[in-house]
Scaffold this motif. Structure first.
Motif, PDB file in Angstrom:
ATOM      1  N   ALA A  70      39.422  41.455  38.615  1.00 19.59           N
ATOM      2  CA  ALA A  70      38.870  40.135  38.302  1.00 19.59           C
ATOM      3  C   ALA A  70      39.914  39.034  38.517  1.00 19.59           C
ATOM      4  O   ALA A  70      39.646  37.870  38.228  1.00 19.59           O
ATOM      5  CB  ALA A  70      38.377  40.104  36.863  1.00 19.59           C
ATOM      6  N   GLN A 127      43.020  38.897  36.994  1.00 19.02           N
ATOM      7  CA  GLN A 127      43.850  38.656  35.809  1.00 19.02           C
ATOM      8  C   GLN A 127      44.585  39.931  35.371  1.00 19.02           C
ATOM      9  O   GLN A 127      44.397  40.427  34.260  1.00 19.02           O
ATOM     10  CB  GLN A 127      42.980  38.158  34.648  1.00 19.02           C
ATOM     11  N   LEU A 181      41.134  44.427  34.917  1.00 12.51           N
ATOM     12  CA  LEU A 181      41.148  42.970  35.005  1.00 12.51           C
ATOM     13  C   LEU A 181      41.861  42.489  36.262  1.00 12.51           C
ATOM     14  O   LEU A 181      41.723  41.331  36.644  1.00 12.51           O
ATOM     15  CB  LEU A 181      41.767  42.359  33.752  1.00 12.51           C
ATOM     16  N   GLY A 233      45.051  41.860  31.476  1.00 10.62           N
ATOM     17  CA  GLY A 233      44.610  43.242  31.300  1.00 10.62           C
ATOM     18  C   GLY A 233      45.716  44.131  30.784  1.00 10.62           C
ATOM     19  O   GLY A 233      45.496  44.988  29.934  1.00 10.62           O
TER      20      GLY A 233
END
Length: 57
Positions: free
Chosen positions: A28, A30, A25, A34
């Protein structure tokens, strides 16, 4: 005489899954989510391993 079964070690889940979640994550944008998701998944899987080992013993 049957030998007692050794319990499964689930501690490695607490090392691998949070890092994997933070990396996955993190790509992405984040990483904290995660990390928390990986830690939560590790807790669930470790609890399941414990319940299965308890039932086998």
């Amino acid at each position: 005489m049957a030998e007692p079964r050794s319990p499964r070690a689930a501690g490695c889940l607490f090392a691998i899954l949070p890092l994997g979640g933070a990396i996955a994550l993190g790509l992405a944008g984040q990483p904290v989510i995660g990390l928390l998701a990986g830690t939560g998944l590790a807790a669930v899987l470790a609890t399941l391993f414990w319940l299965v080992d308890r039932r086998r013993a």
